[in-house]
Motif scaffolding. Sequence first.
Motif, mmCIF file in Angstrom:
data_model
loop_
_atom_site.group_PDB
_atom_site.id
_atom_site.type_symbol
_atom_site.label_atom_id
_atom_site.label_comp_id
_atom_site.label_asym_id
_atom_site.label_seq_id
_atom_site.Cartn_x
_atom_site.Cartn_y
_atom_site.Cartn_z
ATOM 1 N N HIS B 226 0.833 -1.196 0.000
ATOM 2 C CA HIS B 226 0.000 0.000 0.000
ATOM 3 C C HIS B 226 0.874 1.256 0.000
ATOM 4 C CE1 HIS B 226 -3.032 2.877 0.837
ATOM 5 N NE2 HIS B 226 -2.648 3.082 2.077
ATOM 6 N N GLY B 227 1.997 1.191 0.729
ATOM 7 C CA GLY B 227 2.906 2.326 0.750
ATOM 8 C C GLY B 227 3.511 2.602 -0.619
ATOM 9 N N GLN B 228 3.748 1.532 -1.385
ATOM 10 C CA GLN B 228 4.351 1.692 -2.714
ATOM 11 C C GLN B 228 3.344 2.109 -3.767
ATOM 12 O OE1 GLN B 228 6.623 -1.664 -4.230
ATOM 13 N NE2 GLN B 228 7.263 -2.097 -2.130
ATOM 14 N N PHE B 229 2.145 1.521 -3.681
ATOM 15 C CA PHE B 229 1.150 1.730 -4.729
ATOM 16 C C PHE B 229 -0.034 2.515 -4.187
ATOM 17 C CE2 PHE B 229 3.524 -1.974 -5.881
ATOM 18 C CZ PHE B 229 3.645 -1.909 -7.264
ATOM 19 N N THR B 230 0.214 3.744 -3.739
ATOM 20 C CA THR B 230 -0.841 4.472 -3.040
ATOM 21 C C THR B 230 -2.080 4.681 -3.894
ATOM 22 O OG1 THR B 230 0.599 6.321 -3.489
ATOM 23 C CG2 THR B 230 0.282 5.720 -1.178
ATOM 24 N N THR B 231 -1.919 4.733 -5.216
ATOM 25 C CA THR B 231 -3.110 4.979 -6.032
ATOM 26 C C THR B 231 -3.551 3.758 -6.823
ATOM 27 O OG1 THR B 231 -1.717 5.804 -7.805
ATOM 28 C CG2 THR B 231 -2.668 7.434 -6.314
ATOM 29 N N GLU B 232 -2.688 2.744 -6.904
ATOM 30 C CA GLU B 232 -3.082 1.554 -7.679
ATOM 31 C C GLU B 232 -3.878 0.602 -6.801
ATOM 32 O OE1 GLU B 232 -0.174 -0.052 -10.502
ATOM 33 O OE2 GLU B 232 1.087 1.631 -9.922
ATOM 34 N N TRP B 233 -5.111 0.967 -6.558
ATOM 35 C CA TRP B 233 -5.930 0.201 -5.634
ATOM 36 C C TRP B 233 -6.241 -1.186 -6.146
ATOM 37 C CZ3 TRP B 233 -6.642 0.998 -0.698
ATOM 38 C CH2 TRP B 233 -6.377 2.275 -0.187
ATOM 39 N N ASN B 234 -6.202 -1.372 -7.471
ATOM 40 C CA ASN B 234 -6.476 -2.734 -7.967
ATOM 41 C C ASN B 234 -5.383 -3.706 -7.530
ATOM 42 O OD1 ASN B 234 -4.673 -1.391 -9.622
ATOM 43 N ND2 ASN B 234 -5.312 -2.448 -11.494
ATOM 44 N N VAL B 235 -4.122 -3.223 -7.479
ATOM 45 C CA VAL B 235 -3.028 -4.093 -7.023
ATOM 46 C C VAL B 235 -3.137 -4.347 -5.516
ATOM 47 C CG1 VAL B 235 -0.522 -4.387 -6.927
ATOM 48 C CG2 VAL B 235 -1.552 -3.184 -8.859
ATOM 49 N N VAL B 236 -3.427 -3.275 -4.771
ATOM 50 C CA VAL B 236 -3.562 -3.423 -3.316
ATOM 51 C C VAL B 236 -4.715 -4.384 -2.982
ATOM 52 C CG1 VAL B 236 -4.032 -2.196 -1.161
ATOM 53 C CG2 VAL B 236 -2.598 -1.136 -2.900
ATOM 54 N N MET B 237 -5.819 -4.256 -3.708
ATOM 55 C CA MET B 237 -6.951 -5.150 -3.459
ATOM 56 C C MET B 237 -6.633 -6.587 -3.887
ATOM 57 S SD MET B 237 -9.352 -3.667 -1.836
ATOM 58 C CE MET B 237 -8.217 -2.617 -0.952
ATOM 59 N N ALA B 238 -5.852 -6.729 -4.957
ATOM 60 C CA ALA B 238 -5.436 -8.075 -5.369
ATOM 61 C C ALA B 238 -4.648 -8.735 -4.240
ATOM 62 C CB ALA B 238 -4.599 -8.010 -6.653
ATOM 63 N N GLY B 239 -3.720 -7.985 -3.660
ATOM 64 C CA GLY B 239 -2.945 -8.510 -2.531
ATOM 65 C C GLY B 239 -3.848 -8.869 -1.364
ATOM 66 N N SER B 240 -4.818 -8.015 -1.062
ATOM 67 C CA SER B 240 -5.731 -8.284 0.045
ATOM 68 C C SER B 240 -6.533 -9.547 -0.212
ATOM 69 C CB SER B 240 -6.683 -7.101 0.249
ATOM 70 O OG SER B 240 -5.957 -5.914 0.430
ATOM 71 N N VAL B 241 -7.024 -9.676 -1.450
ATOM 72 C CA VAL B 241 -7.840 -10.849 -1.786
ATOM 73 C C VAL B 241 -7.026 -12.129 -1.612
ATOM 74 C CG1 VAL B 241 -8.988 -12.073 -3.675
ATOM 75 C CG2 VAL B 241 -9.405 -9.624 -3.340
ATOM 76 N N VAL B 242 -5.830 -12.142 -2.195
ATOM 77 C CA VAL B 242 -5.017 -13.356 -2.112
ATOM 78 C C VAL B 242 -4.690 -13.696 -0.655
ATOM 79 C CG1 VAL B 242 -2.876 -14.469 -2.846
ATOM 80 C CG2 VAL B 242 -4.031 -12.897 -4.377
ATOM 81 N N SER B 243 -4.451 -12.649 0.145
ATOM 82 C CA SER B 243 -4.053 -12.928 1.524
ATOM 83 C C SER B 243 -5.221 -13.415 2.372
ATOM 84 C CB SER B 243 -3.440 -11.674 2.156
ATOM 85 O OG SER B 243 -4.449 -10.771 2.490
ATOM 86 N N VAL B 244 -6.440 -13.129 1.941
ATOM 87 C CA VAL B 244 -7.603 -13.580 2.713
ATOM 88 C C VAL B 244 -7.900 -15.056 2.426
ATOM 89 C CG1 VAL B 244 -10.107 -13.328 2.913
ATOM 90 C CG2 VAL B 244 -8.652 -11.330 3.038
ATOM 91 N N VAL B 245 -7.527 -15.523 1.222
ATOM 92 C CA VAL B 245 -7.928 -16.876 0.807
ATOM 93 C C VAL B 245 -7.503 -17.987 1.789
ATOM 94 C CG1 VAL B 245 -7.636 -18.630 -0.983
ATOM 95 C CG2 VAL B 245 -8.202 -16.290 -1.618
ATOM 96 N N PRO B 246 -6.228 -18.064 2.204
ATOM 97 C CA PRO B 246 -5.859 -19.188 3.079
ATOM 98 C C PRO B 246 -6.654 -19.209 4.388
ATOM 99 C CG PRO B 246 -3.904 -18.009 2.349
ATOM 100 C CD PRO B 246 -5.065 -17.208 1.925
ATOM 101 N N ILE B 247 -6.810 -18.031 5.004
ATOM 102 C CA ILE B 247 -7.512 -17.985 6.287
ATOM 103 C C ILE B 247 -8.994 -18.298 6.067
ATOM 104 C CG2 ILE B 247 -8.134 -15.523 6.388
ATOM 105 C CD1 ILE B 247 -6.495 -17.255 9.285
#
Lengths: 309, 268
Positions: B226-247
Motif C-alpha cells: 500500500h505504501g508503494q502503490f498508493t493509487t493503484e488500488w487494484n493491485v492493493v486489493m489483489a494482494g488483500s484478496v489473495v491474503s484472505v484466501v488461506p484464512i
Amino acid sequence: MTLTETPPAASVKQPIRPPRKRLRYALTVAVFLLPSAVPLLLFTLIPMAGSLWTSLHEWNLITPMKWVGLDNYADLLSSEETRAAFGHTLYFIAGYLPLVYAGGLGLAMLLNRAMKGRDLFRAIYFLPVVTSWVVVALLWKWLLNPASGIVNWAIGLVGLEGPGWWTDPDWAMPSIILASAWKDLGFVMIILLAGLQAIPNEYLEAARVDGANAWQRFRRITLPLLSPSTFFVVVISLINGFQVFDQVHVMTGGGPAGATQVVVEQVYNLTFKYGRAGAASALSWLLFAVVLVVTLIQVRGQRRWVNYG
Amino acid sequence: MARAGRYVVVGLGALIMLFPFAWAVITSLTPAGAVLQTPPDFTPEGAGFGAYERLLETMPFWRIMFNSLWIAVASTVFQLVTSSMAAYAFARLPFPGRGALFAVYLATLMVPLQVLVVPLFIEMRTFNLTDTYFAVLAPTIASAFGVFLLRQAVRQVPKEFDEAAVLDGAGHFRIFALVVLPLIRPALATFAIFGFMASWNSFLWPLVIIRSPEFMTLPLGLANLHGQFTTEWNVVMAGSVVSVVPILVLYLFAQKHVIASVAQSGLK
C-alpha cells in the motif's frame, strides 16, 4: 483465577524420596517448565526490565544512553502531545464501544431465535473477525476513498456530497471507528449470543405470564442476566481500544495533521521516527498503568451491576 | 410479519459484512486505467488478472504468504508444546515455590506488546537477529495465556486416571503424553485457534523487526504494498484478496469450532 494448590494425590507425590529419586524428580520438573520459562524470561521478563530501565534514560538507539531519572515521565505528563494522544484514543473508544455493543446486542437478539440459515449468518458476521486488521484497514480505506470510493459515489447518488473521510481531520477518526466496528461486530455478537443462550427461558416465560411487555422483559430480565457477558465485552474492548494501532497505522498513520495520533502510534513514532526510545518506553508504561487502573476499577465496580445469578 | 422483518435486517447486515470483500474482488479485476474512474465502471469490459500479475512482479508474494503460513503454524505448535508441558507441571508436579512461579507467569500475561517492542528490538539487534525468521517467532514461543488456559484443563482431568497409569509403571512423561494430552484436546484446539489467529494477524512486531521483503509476513507485506502503490488500488486489493484466501479456507473448515471457542471464552 486462584493460586491455591490442590493437595497432590498420594501416589503422585512421594514425600520422602531418596536423593537420587529427588534429583530425578527435580529434573522432570525442569524439563516440563524450561521450554516455557526460558522464552518468557528472554522475551518478556528481560525486555520488561529493559523497558523500565530505558524509560529512565534519554536514548536515540545509537549513541550511549543518558540517565535522566523520571524526567521522561514528567515531560510526558505535562506535554500537549501526550494529552492529545490519550484524547484521540479515548475518542476512538467512545465511538467504537457503543457502536459494537449496540450492534452486537441487536444482532445477537435477532439471531437468538430459531431461524433458517442462522449458522450461515453467524459465520458471515464472524468473517471479518478472522481477517487481519491490515486487510480490514485497506478494504475500508478503499471503500472510503474520498474521490473514487464507492461509499462517496453512493452518497452522491442521493444528491449529497460525501466527506473526505480519512483525508479530513474531522472525519479520519470516524473512518477508523467505522472500520473497527465492522471488524469486531461479529466477535461481540458471538459473545453476547452465548450469554443470551445461557438465560433460562422459564424466566422470560414467567415474566410474560405476569404481564411484562417485550421492553420490560428486555430491561428487567435479559439485560441484567446478560451482564456477565457485557462485562467481558466491555473489559476486553477497553483493553484493546487503549492499545489500538494496526488500523490507525495503515489508514492514517496518525494523520491527517495528527488528528488520529493515538498512544501506541505515538510510542512507535517516538522510537522510530524521532529517536526518543526513553520517552517512548515511558509512554508505553504510562499507557499500561492507565489500562491497569481502568481494568481494576471495572473489576471492583462489577459488584454494582454484574449479576452472576 | 415480525419474522420477515428479522430476515430483512439480518440479511441486510450480512450484505454489509460481505460487500467490502466483494468490492475488493471486483476492484482487483479492474484494469489499472479504470480504477480511479468516477463513477465506478461496473461493466466487466477489460476486466482481467493484470493486477495480480503486477502484484507478483513487484513483490515475492508467494514467499510472503508462505512465511505467514509457516510462521503461524510454527508459533502455534511451539505454544501448544511449551504451554501444555508447563500446564502439566503447574497442575500435577508439586515443588517449592510453584505458586510464586505461576504468579510470575500470570504477571507476564498483563504486559502489553507495545511495552516490550523497543527493548525486544534492541535485544534482537544486539545479537544481530533483526530481519530473521527467528526474530519474528521468538516472542511467540511461549504463551502465559496458554499455560493458564491449559492448566485449568489439566486440573479437570480426574487424578484417578494418572494413578491408574502410575500403577501400570508409567512415569510423568508417559502420563502427560498418553493420558493427559488426549483428555484436554478441546482446550488444545481452542488454544491452537487463538494462537494461529494471533500470529497470522500480528503486525506491530513484524513491522518493527523485519525490513527485507523475503522475511515479511502478509500484514506487513500488504502495508508495504500500500505504501508503494498508493493509487493503484487494484493491485492493493489483489494482494488483500489473495491474503484472505488461506484464512478463509481454514475458517470454512473450522468455522463451528472457532465460533464455539470464542463464545465459550465469554462465559467464563
